[in-house]
Design an enzyme around this catalytic site. Structure first.
Site, PDB file in Angstrom:
ATOM      1  N   PRO A   1      25.779  94.610  43.876  1.00  0.00           N
ATOM      2  CG  PRO A   1      25.833  96.274  45.490  1.00  0.00           C
ATOM      3  CD  PRO A   1      24.917  95.597  44.519  1.00  0.00           C
TER       4      PRO A   1
ATOM      5  NE  ARG B   1      39.610  89.367  47.530  1.00  0.00           N
ATOM      6  CZ  ARG B   1      39.412  90.401  46.702  1.00  0.00           C
ATOM      7  NH1 ARG B   1      38.418  91.232  46.912  1.00  0.00           N
ATOM      8  NH2 ARG B   1      40.239  90.631  45.713  1.00  0.00           N
TER       9      ARG B   1
ATOM     10  CE1 TYR C   1      27.151  87.112  51.761  1.00  0.00           C
ATOM     11  CE2 TYR C   1      29.433  87.852  51.772  1.00  0.00           C
ATOM     12  CZ  TYR C   1      28.096  88.075  52.043  1.00  0.00           C
ATOM     13  OH  TYR C   1      27.696  89.258  52.599  1.00  0.00           O
TER      14      TYR C   1
ATOM     15  CG  ASN D   1      21.773  88.525  46.244  1.00  0.00           C
ATOM     16  OD1 ASN D   1      21.639  89.533  46.963  1.00  0.00           O
ATOM     17  ND2 ASN D   1      22.601  87.536  46.555  1.00  0.00           N
TER      18      ASN D   1
ATOM     19  CD  GLU E   1      14.935  91.519  49.293  1.00  0.00           C
ATOM     20  OE1 GLU E   1      13.930  92.248  49.153  1.00  0.00           O
ATOM     21  OE2 GLU E   1      15.764  91.647  50.212  1.00  0.00           O
TER      22      GLU E   1
ATOM     23  CG  HIS F   1      19.312  88.588  50.741  1.00  0.00           C
ATOM     24  ND1 HIS F   1      20.076  89.659  50.328  1.00  0.00           N
ATOM     25  CD2 HIS F   1      18.044  89.035  50.853  1.00  0.00           C
ATOM     26  CE1 HIS F   1      19.292  90.724  50.213  1.00  0.00           C
ATOM     27  NE2 HIS F   1      18.054  90.369  50.521  1.00  0.00           N
TER      28      HIS F   1
ATOM     29  NE  ARG G   1      25.939  88.306  57.133  1.00  0.00           N
ATOM     30  CZ  ARG G   1      26.472  88.768  55.999  1.00  0.00           C
ATOM     31  NH1 ARG G   1      25.796  88.640  54.863  1.00  0.00           N
ATOM     32  NH2 ARG G   1      27.656  89.335  56.000  1.00  0.00           N
TER      33      ARG G   1
HETATM   34  O1  CA2 Z   1      23.501  87.227  51.529  1.00  0.00           O
HETATM   35  C1  CA2 Z   1      23.427  87.862  50.467  1.00  0.00           C
HETATM   36  O2  CA2 Z   1      23.192  87.346  49.385  1.00  0.00           O
HETATM   37  C2  CA2 Z   1      23.682  89.379  50.488  1.00  0.00           C
HETATM   38  O3  CA2 Z   1      22.790  89.982  49.551  1.00  0.00           O
HETATM   39  C3  CA2 Z   1      25.122  89.569  50.072  1.00  0.00           C
HETATM   40  C4  CA2 Z   1      25.551  91.027  50.127  1.00  0.00           C
HETATM   41  C5  CA2 Z   1      25.240  91.638  51.494  1.00  0.00           C
HETATM   42  O4  CA2 Z   1      25.538  93.019  51.487  1.00  0.00           O
HETATM   43  C6  CA2 Z   1      23.775  91.438  51.874  1.00  0.00           C
HETATM   44  O5  CA2 Z   1      23.577  91.962  53.166  1.00  0.00           O
HETATM   45  C7  CA2 Z   1      23.414  89.973  51.853  1.00  0.00           C
HETATM   46  C8  CA2 Z   1      27.062  91.138  49.912  1.00  0.00           C
HETATM   47  C9  CA2 Z   1      27.574  90.477  48.679  1.00  0.00           C
HETATM   48  C10 CA2 Z   1      29.069  90.605  48.704  1.00  0.00           C
HETATM   49  O6  CA2 Z   1      29.628  89.322  48.487  1.00  0.00           O
HETATM   50  C11 CA2 Z   1      30.945  89.194  48.723  1.00  0.00           C
HETATM   51  C12 CA2 Z   1      31.472  87.976  48.388  1.00  0.00           C
HETATM   52  C13 CA2 Z   1      32.789  87.724  48.606  1.00  0.00           C
HETATM   53  C14 CA2 Z   1      33.606  88.699  49.171  1.00  0.00           C
HETATM   54  C15 CA2 Z   1      33.077  89.922  49.508  1.00  0.00           C
HETATM   55  C16 CA2 Z   1      31.751  90.178  49.275  1.00  0.00           C
END
Ligand code: CA2
Length: 145
Positions: free
Chosen positions: A11, A19, A24, A75, A99, A101, A108
């Site tokens: 998700p 964003r 990220y 991911n 897995e 990330h 974090r």
């Molecule tokens: O670091 C990662 O790849 C995560 O899997 C990313 C997830 C987060 O919930 C995990 O803890 C770590 C979130 C992905 C959401 O990505 C966004 C990108 C731009 C704006 C908002 C969310």
């Protein structure tokens, strides 16, 4: 045996590059898809790259990968922290799952430090931004040869 690798994304990863670039990075998921396909070719893999915001769809794709693919890089996004269904699916499919990330989840918020999925994966890569994906493909080449 098929040389197909599934790269699955959970998700909100469709928002990448649009964003929160501070956390990220600036690359979009399409950019990451292109580098996975190119890197996969160098390793002799056909990469099937997908994203969904729905937990059950990830479960279905893991089952499909168990029938059709050599391995999976996933991911799981936030579902990694919460989903027993993903844990059970990864455990059940009988092919190596890595897995990954983008961010270093251990650096974090505390709620990101654990994942339900890591113990049933072959290994975990985190903290290298988009390079986490190509490192996961390298890891799959390592464990499938
Ligand atoms: O670091 C990662 O790849 C995560 O899997 C990313 C997830 C987060 O919930 C995990 O803890 C770590 C979130 C992905 C959401 O990505 C966004 C990108 C731009 C704006 C908002 C969310």
């Amino acid at each position: 045996m098929s040389k197909s690798i599934y790269v699955l994304n959970g998700p909100n990863l469709n928002l990448l590059g649009k964003r929160e670039p501070g956390i990220y990075g600036g690359q979009t998921l399409d950019d990451i898809k292109a580098s996975c396909i190119a890197h996969g070719e160098k390793l002799g893999f056909t990469v099937d790259f997908r994203q969904t915001n729905h937990e059950g769809v990830l479960v279905d794709w893991l089952h499909e990968a168990g029938e059709k693919a050599l391995g999976v890089a996933i991911n799981p996004g936030a579902y990694g922290h919460t989903s027993i269904a993903l844990h059970d699916a990864i455990r059940g499919i009988g092919i190596p799952v890595i897995e990954l990330h983008l961010s270093n989840i251990h650096a974090r918020e505390e709620f990101r430090h654990k994942t339900m999925t890591s113990a049933v994966c072959k290994g975990v890569i985190c903290g290298f931004g988009p390079v986490s994906y190509t490192l996961a493909l390298d890891a799959l080449a390592h464990v499938t040869r």
